[in-house]
Design a protein around this motif. Structure first.
Motif, PDB file in Angstrom:
ATOM      1  N   ASN A 309       2.319 -22.496   6.038  1.00 13.68           N
ATOM      2  CA  ASN A 309       1.083 -23.045   5.440  1.00 13.68           C
ATOM      3  C   ASN A 309      -0.005 -22.186   6.351  1.00 13.68           C
ATOM      4  O   ASN A 309      -0.421 -22.706   6.677  1.00 13.68           O
ATOM      5  CB  ASN A 309       1.157 -24.313   6.518  1.00 13.68           C
ATOM      6  CG  ASN A 309       2.020 -25.122   6.067  1.00 13.68           C
ATOM      7  OD1 ASN A 309       2.589 -25.550   4.379  1.00 13.68           O
ATOM      8  ND2 ASN A 309       3.061 -25.624   5.971  1.00 13.68           N
ATOM      9  N   THR A 310      -0.179 -20.752   5.969  1.00 11.13           N
ATOM     10  CA  THR A 310      -0.900 -19.639   6.505  1.00 11.13           C
ATOM     11  C   THR A 310      -2.399 -20.457   5.641  1.00 11.13           C
ATOM     12  O   THR A 310      -1.797 -19.765   4.187  1.00 11.13           O
ATOM     13  CB  THR A 310      -0.655 -18.724   6.491  1.00 11.13           C
ATOM     14  OG1 THR A 310       0.680 -19.114   7.732  1.00 11.13           O
ATOM     15  CG2 THR A 310      -1.882 -17.755   7.343  1.00 11.13           C
ATOM     16  N   LYS A 311      -3.283 -20.116   5.139  1.00 14.15           N
ATOM     17  CA  LYS A 311      -4.718 -19.761   4.931  1.00 14.15           C
ATOM     18  C   LYS A 311      -5.570 -18.880   4.986  1.00 14.15           C
ATOM     19  O   LYS A 311      -5.775 -19.009   6.417  1.00 14.15           O
ATOM     20  CB  LYS A 311      -5.110 -21.193   4.942  1.00 14.15           C
ATOM     21  CG  LYS A 311      -5.052 -22.141   3.777  1.00 14.15           C
ATOM     22  CD  LYS A 311      -5.418 -23.708   3.394  1.00 14.15           C
ATOM     23  CE  LYS A 311      -4.977 -24.188   2.464  1.00 14.15           C
ATOM     24  NZ  LYS A 311      -3.290 -24.586   3.259  1.00 14.15           N
ATOM     25  N   VAL A 336      -1.573 -19.049   1.010  1.00 11.26           N
ATOM     26  CA  VAL A 336      -3.131 -18.724   0.204  1.00 11.26           C
ATOM     27  C   VAL A 336      -3.583 -18.005   0.357  1.00 11.26           C
ATOM     28  O   VAL A 336      -3.938 -17.841   1.873  1.00 11.26           O
ATOM     29  CB  VAL A 336      -3.092 -19.985   0.740  1.00 11.26           C
ATOM     30  CG1 VAL A 336      -4.027 -20.361  -0.142  1.00 11.26           C
ATOM     31  CG2 VAL A 336      -1.931 -21.110  -0.235  1.00 11.26           C
ATOM     32  N   ILE A 337      -3.386 -17.328  -0.303  1.00 19.83           N
ATOM     33  CA  ILE A 337      -4.633 -16.325   0.461  1.00 19.83           C
ATOM     34  C   ILE A 337      -6.265 -16.551  -0.517  1.00 19.83           C
ATOM     35  O   ILE A 337      -5.719 -15.968  -1.814  1.00 19.83           O
ATOM     36  CB  ILE A 337      -4.583 -14.214   0.325  1.00 19.83           C
ATOM     37  CG1 ILE A 337      -3.660 -14.003   1.293  1.00 19.83           C
ATOM     38  CG2 ILE A 337      -5.305 -13.882   0.643  1.00 19.83           C
ATOM     39  CD1 ILE A 337      -2.544 -12.683   1.439  1.00 19.83           C
ATOM     40  N   ARG A 338      -7.156 -17.111  -0.582  1.00 15.52           N
ATOM     41  CA  ARG A 338      -7.999 -17.426  -1.665  1.00 15.52           C
ATOM     42  C   ARG A 338      -9.563 -16.838  -0.575  1.00 15.52           C
ATOM     43  O   ARG A 338      -9.979 -16.974   0.223  1.00 15.52           O
ATOM     44  CB  ARG A 338      -7.758 -18.314  -1.769  1.00 15.52           C
ATOM     45  CG  ARG A 338      -8.301 -19.584  -0.108  1.00 15.52           C
ATOM     46  CD  ARG A 338      -7.790 -20.913  -0.586  1.00 15.52           C
ATOM     47  NE  ARG A 338      -8.226 -22.008   0.699  1.00 15.52           N
ATOM     48  CZ  ARG A 338      -7.673 -23.043   0.528  1.00 15.52           C
ATOM     49  NH1 ARG A 338      -7.054 -23.553  -0.972  1.00 15.52           N
ATOM     50  NH2 ARG A 338      -8.082 -23.575   1.685  1.00 15.52           N
ATOM     51  N   TYR A 366      -5.539 -15.850  -5.149  1.00 18.02           N
ATOM     52  CA  TYR A 366      -6.372 -16.727  -6.389  1.00 18.02           C
ATOM     53  C   TYR A 366      -8.176 -16.656  -5.923  1.00 18.02           C
ATOM     54  O   TYR A 366      -8.390 -16.084  -4.371  1.00 18.02           O
ATOM     55  CB  TYR A 366      -6.064 -17.844  -7.058  1.00 18.02           C
ATOM     56  CG  TYR A 366      -6.412 -18.912  -5.792  1.00 18.02           C
ATOM     57  CD1 TYR A 366      -7.128 -19.831  -5.079  1.00 18.02           C
ATOM     58  CD2 TYR A 366      -4.992 -19.509  -5.003  1.00 18.02           C
ATOM     59  CE1 TYR A 366      -7.371 -20.675  -4.420  1.00 18.02           C
ATOM     60  CE2 TYR A 366      -5.102 -20.717  -4.072  1.00 18.02           C
ATOM     61  CZ  TYR A 366      -6.522 -21.497  -4.114  1.00 18.02           C
ATOM     62  OH  TYR A 366      -6.627 -22.622  -3.150  1.00 18.02           O
ATOM     63  N   ASN A 367      -8.748 -15.988  -6.903  1.00 16.74           N
ATOM     64  CA  ASN A 367     -10.372 -15.812  -6.368  1.00 16.74           C
ATOM     65  C   ASN A 367     -10.679 -15.437  -4.967  1.00 16.74           C
ATOM     66  O   ASN A 367     -11.566 -15.438  -4.802  1.00 16.74           O
ATOM     67  CB  ASN A 367     -10.778 -17.826  -6.076  1.00 16.74           C
ATOM     68  CG  ASN A 367     -10.657 -18.374  -7.584  1.00 16.74           C
ATOM     69  OD1 ASN A 367      -9.619 -19.102  -7.952  1.00 16.74           O
ATOM     70  ND2 ASN A 367     -12.126 -18.062  -8.475  1.00 16.74           N
ATOM     71  N   ASN A 368     -10.138 -14.120  -5.593  1.00 27.59           N
ATOM     72  CA  ASN A 368     -10.711 -12.958  -4.394  1.00 27.59           C
ATOM     73  C   ASN A 368     -10.982 -11.976  -4.965  1.00 27.59           C
ATOM     74  O   ASN A 368     -11.213 -11.690  -6.475  1.00 27.59           O
ATOM     75  CB  ASN A 368      -8.679 -12.116  -3.586  1.00 27.59           C
ATOM     76  CG  ASN A 368      -8.606 -13.280  -2.559  1.00 27.59           C
ATOM     77  OD1 ASN A 368      -9.214 -13.435  -2.299  1.00 27.59           O
ATOM     78  ND2 ASN A 368      -7.590 -13.555  -3.478  1.00 27.59           N
ATOM     79  N   THR A 369     -12.660 -11.433  -4.637  1.00 26.61           N
ATOM     80  CA  THR A 369     -12.998  -9.532  -5.607  1.00 26.61           C
ATOM     81  C   THR A 369     -12.600  -8.994  -4.829  1.00 26.61           C
ATOM     82  O   THR A 369     -12.918  -8.241  -3.539  1.00 26.61           O
ATOM     83  CB  THR A 369     -14.424 -10.016  -5.007  1.00 26.61           C
ATOM     84  OG1 THR A 369     -14.239 -11.159  -6.016  1.00 26.61           O
ATOM     85  CG2 THR A 369     -15.282  -9.358  -5.612  1.00 26.61           C
ATOM     86  N   GLY A 480      -9.627 -26.228  -1.557  1.00 24.68           N
ATOM     87  CA  GLY A 480     -10.233 -25.843  -0.377  1.00 24.68           C
ATOM     88  C   GLY A 480     -11.768 -26.207  -0.228  1.00 24.68           C
ATOM     89  O   GLY A 480     -12.537 -26.078   0.142  1.00 24.68           O
ATOM     90  N   GLY A 481     -12.116 -27.091  -1.883  1.00 27.48           N
ATOM     91  CA  GLY A 481     -13.161 -27.024  -2.092  1.00 27.48           C
ATOM     92  C   GLY A 481     -14.203 -26.231  -1.721  1.00 27.48           C
ATOM     93  O   GLY A 481     -15.890 -27.037  -2.696  1.00 27.48           O
TER      94      GLY A 481
END
Length: 872
Positions: A309-311, A336-338, A366-369, A480-481
């Motif tokens: 459960n690493t974020k 999760v990498i976001r 997801y949602n990385n630039t 994550g909101g």
């Protein structure tokens, strides 16, 4: 008479022995004297040896004089208590006091040693530890915490803040020495709880900048004893022999707002990684300059193996050999990498573990630039000596922006790409975009960003309003909101990249009818007013005609009538068939203007159900803990642990339910407290768990502690523990009593016998899965009249409707999540965080385009109701 005097003397002795007075102590290397009392600046001590020989008491303060220099080690002895920590700090004007360890290898070679102590705060020191050479001088540290107490211990409240630690141990590549190192070793279980390392500057150290370690917290151990409540925040770490930071052996640690620069000068190593952890969040950090020799471990952020459960979220990585790493060894679960930004990775962007290791569960990226400037060509997953096979990963909503064409991907296995933007690199997967993402000003991230200015940082990586990435993404649940800059997710459909772009919708023309009642009772037999006409259109001289068009096939125009300036519903509606419908009122004026307005009409259930079992959700729950935790509140924890053990480790649970919805008490045939276990000790099945009456219902979830918990009454039922099967306690007699009384039942859950493994953990009301939360299950014979809480929906009112920029709600006090779907039923926005703000101030829907939407409101029991909303 003598007996009375002795008794008085005994009482005075008890009073004195039970009282402690905190004392301030001062140390002055130039003017002090160890023969002094040390209790004021004029009578300061002089040496570190004097300090090391003294045992401090709760609430004491130890001050080193600013601008002074000491050589050697200071070993801190004694412990504070909750609310009365021992504080080390500086006094006087000038630079931080300097403590030079000198590279001495005696008495555990740290300049500042915290050995088997707790409740200490160490502030404002400058620390070195070197003999002046550049080679390995032994295992040296700046600040070292050691826990190895026989019998074990939990060291609470160790805070290290605002220290400057530098020049420790020369040019050393090791993972066992460094700047700040906190260890939990020994034969018996030890750990830290409430460890904070904040706002320190650490540079030019051999080994690691900041790290912790334990021999008691292997992720695969059945007796795992991880450290808790670790926060590493606001530190600057620069030029380290190995990693800038390693977070190990802990649960739910937070690593945030740190600057991690130029790590691993003398060997390879990622800027920060985790190991033997569960639930670590690495967020709002900057990592750069990780370059050098070696064909592995040169990234900014790493979700290493033996972790769950690493974020890795909201971080900035730039000018490293690669930005992010994912190890493929077991155990590596739920990576999760976001919402991260990376700029100018030089050799790869994502770097996986060795190719022959494929044990981790599926990762989400997801949602990385990612931006790579002109002149750099790379393989996203590496190539040649650093080539690794990407494995078992979902890549959603990411931007891969290359100024030059020519970069490639590298090898992959079981990797899925959806809704990504690929600019100047070959596209992969489905629903991708290949055009320029139109970032505001890419390549301008810079170095050493000031997190104090957040969210006004890295704004060059936001999307322009005309970006093709706006509304082009895939919906991610549990996202994550918020985006990198704190914008709420989502506005309309998800965007691609680290930012969610807000925009404004142009309003449609107004109509001339306003909704006055959108709620019709089931089996309505008389016309019910639902709308009032007005003259809100610009041309009041117009005459109007009205057309009614049903929103579904069960309602037709004959169900409505107009009398004067009022619109009535005339049909008898059946709740069992439909609980809401929509009607479009089309207004046609003299000039051919057409104005549409859609009204959502809700049907309410007027009949109470009877004879069935119902689930009553928990109103409040919390665990309480004794010993040094007896004044702490744990009401927001997602588990309820029940256990009897040594002081500091005993836990009980309190639960409260509202049974006032049970209209008649006499015919209740059964009532059970039902809890779902989330785990427990190896002796759980040898443990008895008692549900006890609690007469006092005044306790609150966020206020209850061991010290103020209400008294427990008699045992209602006892059950044998289980770590996997649902557990139930018979509480019928007390439920019947409370239904006839105040309508509230409180229950305490305790256990016997005592033992370190005699415990069960239960899911609490904070669990996101409604099915796992505590409930009362009540059944009755056919004559019992109850409010059917399984069927009764939240009676939510949405206004205004139609709406333009912001929508407001009534009756959503129990709502925990709002989901917004378009007319096809596709979810485009979810609100789970900031619910209190939404309840008070409404929801910003500026990014929703004009049209029909369904707002779904879900309460704490999983009950839901959907409302149709028109956005103009």
């Amino acid at each position: 008479m003598k007996k009375k005097n002795y008794l008085l003397l005994f009482c005075l002795t008890l009073l004195i022995s039970g009282t402690s007075w905190a004392t301030d102590y001062y140390v002055d290397a130039t003017s002090g004297n160890d023969a002094n009392s040390g209790t004021d600046a004029a009578n300061a001590w002089q040496t570190l040896s004097k300090v090391s020989a003294f045992t401090f008491s709760p609430g004491d303060k130890l001050y080193f004089k600013a601008g002074e220099i000491w050589n050697g080690q200071v070993a801190l002895s004694g412990s504070g208590t909750a609310g009365n920590p021992i504080v080390l700090d500086m006094y006087g004007a000038g630079n931080k006091p300097i403590l030079n360890g000198g590279g001495l290898l005696t008495n555990t070679a740290a300049t500042v040693l915290l050995h088997n102590v707790e409740y200490w705060e160490v502030n404002n020191l400058e620390i070195t530890n070197t003999n002046g050479t550049t080679g390995y001088q032994g295992d040296l540290w700046g600040i070292l915490g050691v826990l190895d107490l026989a019998g074990g211990m939990e060291a609470n409240h160790i805070y290290i803040r605002d220290c400057y630690i530098h020049d420790v141990n020369g040019d050393v590549a090791t993972k066992d020495t460094g700047g700040i190192y906190m260890t939990a070793f020994g034969t018996d279980q030890t750990r830290y709880n409430d460890l904070k390392i904040e706002d320190n500057v650490i540079e030019n150290v051999g080994g690691l900048g900041i790290a912790n370690q334990s021999t008691h917290a292997s992720i695969s151990s059945g007796t795992r004893y991880p450290s808790l409540n670790i926060v590493i925040r606001g530190n600057r770490i620069n030029n380290t022999g190995r990693n800038n930071m390693i977070i190990r052996a802990s649960d739910d640690a937070i690593v945030e707002h740190n600057t991690l620069a130029n790590s691993s000068r003398y060997d390879t190593g990622h800027s920060v990684f985790c190991f033997n952890t569960d639930g670590v969040k690495i967020q709002y950090n900057e990592a750069y300059g990780n370059k050098g020799t070696g064909d592995k471990d040169r990234g900014g952020y790493d979700a290493d193996y033996n972790c769950k459960n690493t974020k890795i979220q909201y971080n900035y990585s730039h000018d490293n050999y690669w930005g992010f790493a994912i190890m493929k060894k077991g155990v590596n679960e739920n990576v999760v990498i976001r919402y991260n930004i990376s700029e100018n990775d030089e050799k790869a962007i994502y770097f996986y573990g060795f190719n022959w290791l494929e044990e981790m569960t599926r990762a989400s990226v997801y949602n990385n630039t990612h931006y790579v400037k002109s002149g750099i060509q790379l393989a996203v997953f590496g190539s040649g000596a650093i080539g690794r096979t990407a494995f078992n990963t979902d890549f959603y909503n990411n931007i891969f922006y290359f100024e030059d064409a020519g970069s490639t991907w590298g090898s992959s296995n079981n990797v899925n790409f959806e809704n990504n933007c690929f600019y100047n690199i070959a596209p992969l997967g489905t629903d991708y975009i290949t055009s320029n993402p139109l970032l505001v000003n890419p390549g301008t991230g810079g170095q050493d960003i000031d997190w104090a200015n957040y969210p006004n940082v890295l704004t060059g990586y936001k999307l322009q309003p005309t970006s093709p990435c706006v509304d082009a993404g895939k919906i991610i649940n549990d996202n994550g909101g918020q985006d990198f800059w704190g914008e709420t997710l989502y506005y309309g459909l998800p965007d691609i990249g680290a930012g969610e772009h807000p925009y404004t919708v142009v309003n449609n023309d107004p109509t001339d009818i306003q909704l006055s009642n959108n709620s019709l009772q089931e089996n309505n037999t008389t016309p019910t007013l639902i709308g009032d006409f007005s003259t809100t259109d610009a041309d009041a001289t117009d005459t109007h005609t009205y057309e009614f068009t049903s929103g579904n096939g069960d309602v037709d125009n004959s169900s409505f009538s107009i009398t004067g300036n009022q619109l009535f519903a005339t049909q008898v509606f059946d709740y069992e068939l439909q609980n809401s419908f929509s009607i479009r009122v089309r207004t046609l004026d003299n000039n051919g203007g057409i104005f549409d307005k859609i009204f959502i009409i809700n049907v309410t259930d007027e009949v109470n159900e009877s004879g069935s079992a119902i689930k009553i959700p928990v109103l409040a729950d919390a665990l309480v803990r004794d010993g040094s935790h007896d004044d702490n509140n744990y009401g927001t924890e997602d588990e309820l642990q029940v256990k009897v053990a040594s002081s500091g480790f005993t836990r009980e649970a309190y639960l409260k339910f509202d049974v006032s919805s049970l209209v008649t008490a006499g015919n209740i045939t059964d009532a059970k407290l039902v809890l779902e276990p989330s785990g427990g000790g190896t002796a759980a099945s040898a443990t008895q768990f008692q549900a006890k009456i609690v007469a006092d219902d005044s306790w609150t979830e966020t206020g209850i502690t061991w010290n103020n918990k209400p008294a427990q009454g008699s045992v209602m039922d006892t059950q044998t523990g289980s770590t996997s099967a649902t557990m139930e306690w018979d509480v019928k007699t007390q439920v019947i009593s409370e239904v006839s009384g105040d309508g509230i039942i409180s229950i305490a859950l305790t256990s016997t016998p005592s033992g370190s493994q005699n415990f069960v953990k239960y899911h609490s009301k904070e669990q996101s899965n409604f099915e796992l939360r505590p409930v009362l299950v009540v059944t009755a014979d056919g004559n019992l009249s109850v409010d059917d809480v399984n069927k009764k929906k939240p009676d939510v009112i949405v206004y205004p409707n139609p709406v333009t920029n912001r929508v407001y709600f009534q009756n959503i006090s129990e709502v925990e999540r709002i989901e917004i779907m378009d007319i096809s039923g596709k979810q485009i926005q979810s609100a789970t965080s900031n619910m209190q703000t939404i309840k008070n101030s409404g929801l910003d829907i500026k990014r929703l385009t004009s049209g029909f939407y369904f707002f779904k409101f879900i309460d704490q029991s999983g009950n839901s109701v959907s409302k149709k909303v028109i956005v103009e």
